[in-house]
Design a protein around this motif. Structure first.
Motif, PDB file in Angstrom:
ATOM      1  N   GLY A  73       0.839  -1.183   0.000  1.00  0.00           N
ATOM      2  CA  GLY A  73       0.000   0.000   0.000  1.00  0.00           C
ATOM      3  C   GLY A  73       0.877   1.237   0.000  1.00  0.00           C
ATOM      4  O   GLY A  73       2.084   1.148   0.238  1.00  0.00           O
ATOM      5  N   PRO A  74       0.298   2.412  -0.270  1.00  0.00           N
ATOM      6  CA  PRO A  74       1.089   3.644  -0.261  1.00  0.00           C
ATOM      7  C   PRO A  74       1.881   3.842   1.031  1.00  0.00           C
ATOM      8  O   PRO A  74       2.991   4.364   1.009  1.00  0.00           O
ATOM      9  N   ILE A  80       8.905   6.878  -4.824  1.00  0.00           N
ATOM     10  CA  ILE A  80       8.909   6.401  -6.209  1.00  0.00           C
ATOM     11  C   ILE A  80       9.962   7.218  -6.944  1.00  0.00           C
ATOM     12  O   ILE A  80       9.913   8.456  -6.932  1.00  0.00           O
ATOM     13  N   ILE A  81      10.917   6.539  -7.561  1.00  0.00           N
ATOM     14  CA  ILE A  81      11.965   7.212  -8.318  1.00  0.00           C
ATOM     15  C   ILE A  81      11.905   6.712  -9.756  1.00  0.00           C
ATOM     16  O   ILE A  81      11.945   5.507  -9.999  1.00  0.00           O
ATOM     17  N   ILE A 144       3.451  11.762  -5.513  1.00  0.00           N
ATOM     18  CA  ILE A 144       2.376  11.251  -6.356  1.00  0.00           C
ATOM     19  C   ILE A 144       1.417  10.442  -5.491  1.00  0.00           C
ATOM     20  O   ILE A 144       1.578  10.389  -4.274  1.00  0.00           O
ATOM     21  N   LEU A 145       0.431   9.805  -6.138  1.00  0.00           N
ATOM     22  CA  LEU A 145      -0.626   9.077  -5.425  1.00  0.00           C
ATOM     23  C   LEU A 145      -1.309   9.992  -4.409  1.00  0.00           C
ATOM     24  O   LEU A 145      -1.339   9.721  -3.217  1.00  0.00           O
ATOM     25  N   SER A 146      -1.813  11.097  -4.938  1.00  0.00           N
ATOM     26  CA  SER A 146      -2.537  12.093  -4.113  1.00  0.00           C
ATOM     27  C   SER A 146      -1.674  12.636  -2.986  1.00  0.00           C
ATOM     28  O   SER A 146      -2.161  12.892  -1.879  1.00  0.00           O
ATOM     29  N   GLY A 147      -0.389  12.803  -3.267  1.00  0.00           N
ATOM     30  CA  GLY A 147       0.530  13.378  -2.291  1.00  0.00           C
ATOM     31  C   GLY A 147       0.973  12.426  -1.203  1.00  0.00           C
ATOM     32  O   GLY A 147       1.625  12.848  -0.239  1.00  0.00           O
TER      33      GLY A 147
END
Length: 242
Positions: A73-74, A80-81, A144-147
């Motif tokens: 999960g996030p 993320i690179i 990313i992913l909604s911050g």
């Protein structure tokens, strides 16, 4: 998640050679992280088959697909690179020229991209517009992913082969074994080797170096030249682990 004590750093790369080049060194330096690679097998930033898609959504969906497959999960992700090749995408369209005598469909030269016909010229110009726009969108993000997850994008210019082997137009794509042989013969750590190709002064903050490295590669013909800001990735990973 197999090791709950470790946060995952997920690297999105174009091919297996990037993983071969970077995985062992990153894992050694950042052994408190779980290092994962997702190999895209292509150029998601300049893919004309997906030109109508929003690049944030494309990258976000790619990450979601990976973490769902891996049952993550996030909250399990530290960052993320992404690493992309520039492929001369920032040059003016007037520098995409026709050479009817050339056999190769696309040649990357120091001052232009040459192609054998007008159809390929139009395709490269369109690809460059799409890729440069998408890269600009993503390089301005820090999450990313909604911050929810840290994000950065880095580049090889013109491509990984150009940096490692000084070949802007390799006859065939280099294979993982050739990258491994390069690492065996290179005496410096890979981040130190890559720092030689950073197109900026090092007397800045990390954020300033990151932004300036993108501004520099976006100017004039720089995205055809032998540059990379991937060495900054190691500093970024150190910073987010502090």
């Amino acid at each position: 998640m197999s090791n709950k004590a470790k946060k995952v750093v997920l690297l999105l790369v174009e091919g297996a050679c990037e993983e071969a080049l970077l995985y062992d060194r990153i894992r050694t330096l950042f052994n408190n992280n779980e290092i994962r690679f997702d190999i895209i097998k292509g150029d998601i930033m300049g893919d004309l088959n997906q030109k109508s898609s929003n690049i944030k959504n494309l990258i976000g969906d790619r990450v979601k697909s990976y973490i769902n497959k891996m049952k993550l999960g996030p909250k399990d992700l530290l960052a993320i690179i992404q690493i992309a090749d520039t492929d001369g995408c920032f040059i003016d369209e007037s520098a995409v020229i026709i050479d009817e005598n050339q056999d190769r469909l696309t040649l990357y030269n120091s001052k232009n991209i040459s192609v054998p016909n007008s159809n390929q010229q139009s395709k490269i110009i369109e690809r460059n517009k799409l890729k440069s726009k998408n890269i600009h969108t993503m390089r301005t993000l820090n999450s990313i992913l909604s911050g929810k997850v840290n994000y950065q994008i880095y580049y090889f210019s013109r491509a990984l082969e150009h940096i490692l082997f000084n070949e802007a137009n390799p006859e065939t794509r280099y294979k993982v074994r050739e990258v491994e042989e390069f690492l065996e013969n290179e005496q410096k750590p890979i981040e130190e080797f890559l720092s030689n190709f950073l197109p900026i002064s090092t007397s800045m903050t990390l954020e300033e170096k990151y932004m300036e490295s993108w501004q520099s590669i976006s100017a004039d013909l720089a995205s055809l030249e032998r540059f990379s800001n991937v060495s900054l990735m190691f500093d970024y990973m150190k910073m987010i682990n502090e």
